[in-house]
Design a protein around this motif. Sequence first.
Motif, PDB file in Angstrom:
ATOM      1  N   ASP A 185       0.811  -1.225   0.000  1.00  0.00           N
ATOM      2  CA  ASP A 185       0.000   0.000   0.000  1.00  0.00           C
ATOM      3  C   ASP A 185       0.843   1.273   0.000  1.00  0.00           C
ATOM      4  O   ASP A 185       0.321   2.357   0.286  1.00  0.00           O
ATOM      5  CB  ASP A 185      -0.952   0.006   1.195  1.00  0.00           C
ATOM      6  N   ASP A 186       2.116   1.175  -0.330  1.00  0.00           N
ATOM      7  CA  ASP A 186       2.968   2.369  -0.426  1.00  0.00           C
ATOM      8  C   ASP A 186       2.390   3.309  -1.485  1.00  0.00           C
ATOM      9  O   ASP A 186       2.202   2.924  -2.636  1.00  0.00           O
ATOM     10  CB  ASP A 186       4.392   1.961  -0.805  1.00  0.00           C
ATOM     11  N   ALA A 187       2.111   4.546  -1.093  1.00  0.00           N
ATOM     12  CA  ALA A 187       1.502   5.518  -2.007  1.00  0.00           C
ATOM     13  C   ALA A 187       2.413   6.703  -2.293  1.00  0.00           C
ATOM     14  O   ALA A 187       1.999   7.653  -2.971  1.00  0.00           O
ATOM     15  CB  ALA A 187       0.184   6.018  -1.424  1.00  0.00           C
ATOM     16  N   HIS A 333       8.712  -0.341  -9.069  1.00  0.00           N
ATOM     17  CA  HIS A 333       7.478  -1.122  -9.106  1.00  0.00           C
ATOM     18  C   HIS A 333       6.336  -0.132  -8.852  1.00  0.00           C
ATOM     19  O   HIS A 333       6.574   0.990  -8.390  1.00  0.00           O
ATOM     20  CB  HIS A 333       7.488  -2.223  -8.037  1.00  0.00           C
ATOM     21  N   PRO A 334       5.098  -0.513  -9.089  1.00  0.00           N
ATOM     22  CA  PRO A 334       4.004   0.453  -8.951  1.00  0.00           C
ATOM     23  C   PRO A 334       3.621   0.741  -7.504  1.00  0.00           C
ATOM     24  O   PRO A 334       3.630  -0.146  -6.654  1.00  0.00           O
ATOM     25  CB  PRO A 334       2.837  -0.217  -9.697  1.00  0.00           C
ATOM     26  N   THR A 335       3.279   1.992  -7.232  1.00  0.00           N
ATOM     27  CA  THR A 335       2.691   2.363  -5.954  1.00  0.00           C
ATOM     28  C   THR A 335       1.208   1.980  -5.963  1.00  0.00           C
ATOM     29  O   THR A 335       0.651   1.617  -7.014  1.00  0.00           O
ATOM     30  CB  THR A 335       2.832   3.871  -5.713  1.00  0.00           C
ATOM     31  N   LEU A 336       0.564   2.079  -4.807  1.00  0.00           N
ATOM     32  CA  LEU A 336      -0.838   1.683  -4.726  1.00  0.00           C
ATOM     33  C   LEU A 336      -1.737   2.499  -5.665  1.00  0.00           C
ATOM     34  O   LEU A 336      -2.576   1.912  -6.375  1.00  0.00           O
ATOM     35  CB  LEU A 336      -1.333   1.791  -3.284  1.00  0.00           C
ATOM     36  N   GLU A 357       4.049 -10.482   0.055  1.00  0.00           N
ATOM     37  CA  GLU A 357       3.525 -11.320   1.121  1.00  0.00           C
ATOM     38  C   GLU A 357       2.077 -10.934   1.435  1.00  0.00           C
ATOM     39  O   GLU A 357       1.617  -9.842   1.115  1.00  0.00           O
ATOM     40  CB  GLU A 357       4.398 -11.179   2.369  1.00  0.00           C
ATOM     41  N   ALA A 358       1.376 -11.835   2.113  1.00  0.00           N
ATOM     42  CA  ALA A 358      -0.059 -11.656   2.365  1.00  0.00           C
ATOM     43  C   ALA A 358      -0.349 -10.387   3.148  1.00  0.00           C
ATOM     44  O   ALA A 358      -1.349  -9.705   2.885  1.00  0.00           O
ATOM     45  CB  ALA A 358      -0.606 -12.875   3.108  1.00  0.00           C
ATOM     46  N   LYS A 359       0.501 -10.023   4.097  1.00  0.00           N
ATOM     47  CA  LYS A 359       0.218  -8.835   4.912  1.00  0.00           C
ATOM     48  C   LYS A 359       0.205  -7.564   4.066  1.00  0.00           C
ATOM     49  O   LYS A 359      -0.570  -6.636   4.326  1.00  0.00           O
ATOM     50  CB  LYS A 359       1.227  -8.702   6.052  1.00  0.00           C
ATOM     51  N   LEU A 360       1.041  -7.505   3.024  1.00  0.00           N
ATOM     52  CA  LEU A 360       1.025  -6.352   2.135  1.00  0.00           C
ATOM     53  C   LEU A 360      -0.215  -6.367   1.248  1.00  0.00           C
ATOM     54  O   LEU A 360      -0.810  -5.325   0.972  1.00  0.00           O
ATOM     55  CB  LEU A 360       2.289  -6.325   1.279  1.00  0.00           C
ATOM     56  N   LEU A 361      -0.606  -7.547   0.809  1.00  0.00           N
ATOM     57  CA  LEU A 361      -1.812  -7.654  -0.018  1.00  0.00           C
ATOM     58  C   LEU A 361      -3.048  -7.251   0.782  1.00  0.00           C
ATOM     59  O   LEU A 361      -3.942  -6.574   0.263  1.00  0.00           O
ATOM     60  CB  LEU A 361      -1.961  -9.084  -0.543  1.00  0.00           C
ATOM     61  N   ASN A 362      -3.102  -7.651   2.033  1.00  0.00           N
ATOM     62  CA  ASN A 362      -4.249  -7.291   2.878  1.00  0.00           C
ATOM     63  C   ASN A 362      -4.392  -5.786   3.003  1.00  0.00           C
ATOM     64  O   ASN A 362      -5.506  -5.247   3.032  1.00  0.00           O
ATOM     65  CB  ASN A 362      -4.104  -7.925   4.260  1.00  0.00           C
ATOM     66  N   ALA A 363      -3.249  -5.087   3.065  1.00  0.00           N
ATOM     67  CA  ALA A 363      -3.282  -3.630   3.202  1.00  0.00           C
ATOM     68  C   ALA A 363      -3.775  -2.945   1.934  1.00  0.00           C
ATOM     69  O   ALA A 363      -4.186  -1.781   1.972  1.00  0.00           O
ATOM     70  CB  ALA A 363      -1.887  -3.113   3.565  1.00  0.00           C
ATOM     71  N   MET A 364      -3.776  -3.671   0.798  1.00  0.00           N
ATOM     72  CA  MET A 364      -4.186  -3.102  -0.482  1.00  0.00           C
ATOM     73  C   MET A 364      -5.657  -3.341  -0.788  1.00  0.00           C
ATOM     74  O   MET A 364      -6.206  -2.723  -1.705  1.00  0.00           O
ATOM     75  CB  MET A 364      -3.346  -3.711  -1.613  1.00  0.00           C
ATOM     76  N   GLN A 365      -6.303  -4.201  -0.041  1.00  0.00           N
ATOM     77  CA  GLN A 365      -7.609  -4.702  -0.468  1.00  0.00           C
ATOM     78  C   GLN A 365      -8.702  -3.640  -0.468  1.00  0.00           C
ATOM     79  O   GLN A 365      -9.628  -3.702  -1.285  1.00  0.00           O
ATOM     80  CB  GLN A 365      -8.026  -5.887   0.388  1.00  0.00           C
TER      81      GLN A 365
END
Length: 383
Positions: A185-187, A333-336, A357-365
């Motif tokens: 979720d880095d923006a 790489h792309p930002t959120l 990793e899953a924790k980064l994906l969860n933050a993007m959902q």
Amino acid sequence: MQRLHLQGGFGEKGRTSVLIDDGESRVMLDAGIKVGAAPKDYHPQLACAASEIDALFITHAHEDHIGALCWLIGQGFTGPVFMTPTTRAEMNATLDQYAHVSDLARFPSSNAMIELFLPGDTLSFAKQKIKTGHTGHVAGGVWFSVESGGKRTLYCGDVVPESAVFPMTAMPECDMMLLDCSYGDDAIPASERAKQIVEWVLARPEGAVLPTPLSGRSLELLAILPGPLAIADVMYEPLKAQIADPSLLRPGAAERITARLDTAHRWHPGSPLPACPLLVHDGMGSAGPATLALEMAEQKGHPVLLSGHLPEGSPAHRMREQGRADWFRLPTHPTLPQNKLLWENSGRPRLLGHSSEAKLLNAMQQALPALVTTAVTGDSIEI
């Protein structure tokens, strides 16, 4: 119908690989390795025997996308390998650093049946139609849109929508999108990150070591760093080769970077560290001239700036953990916000995230409600 087999890079960073089976042929997209992983997790987790894979398509020559090529040949793969000329030119340097020595000796890349194409070409294999386009990540890097069985899967590989150096081609609508989620979720935009890096460098007139991948981020750094700089001498010719074809770069980038390269001091490993920013590959300190440069910097208390992915157990990761190196991400790489726009422009399809990793994906959902956060290497999905 397409069946996707997630062979690496899902729920993890590294060994990126996907197999697409339309019932008549199996095409594999990328064959990466995972730096620092145990032997069982170093190479892709193949969904079938290597001899049953009909073709391999490579997005670019970074180790997490091509480092397992010799291993795959050793496993029995005999099909064609599709890549761009730039990826072909950079392939052996990557394999020399990251392939197992025994695989390099017994199953060299010269055994591969390599087929070349250019970014923007449309390829066909059996009944699978594969469109390609620039990724903005490295010179000659491509995304793949695979159409078969009445479905379309878009595999981004590694993408940078707003690179200052490399172009990115708009991607088509699709049924399933495999999105580069390296940054979660880095923006923070690239312009702000670049400003941070420039300010850090200017505050250290005694010089600093900046480890970087040989392709991609090296040119991004050359484009933003101010004043005198140095590069490892072995990097000069590969970097010149990356900018030899202006069609692989944004307008004017080749001229700007050529001027920087031709005036850069060329540092020979083992000589004193220069009193200016020094670019050395690789970005993790695990291979190439960066290994010695980081050792010298650590011994002398010389400043070190890291700017990319740091696998656990790598020299760069250890130095950062111990407070012996600073870190500012330079986006390759792309930002959120960029990922959200890519997804919307592709028709808001079903979505899987790779290289995360899953924790980064969860933050993007929340921003990407179609994102499946539970998919891991070894899973298979039908579309």
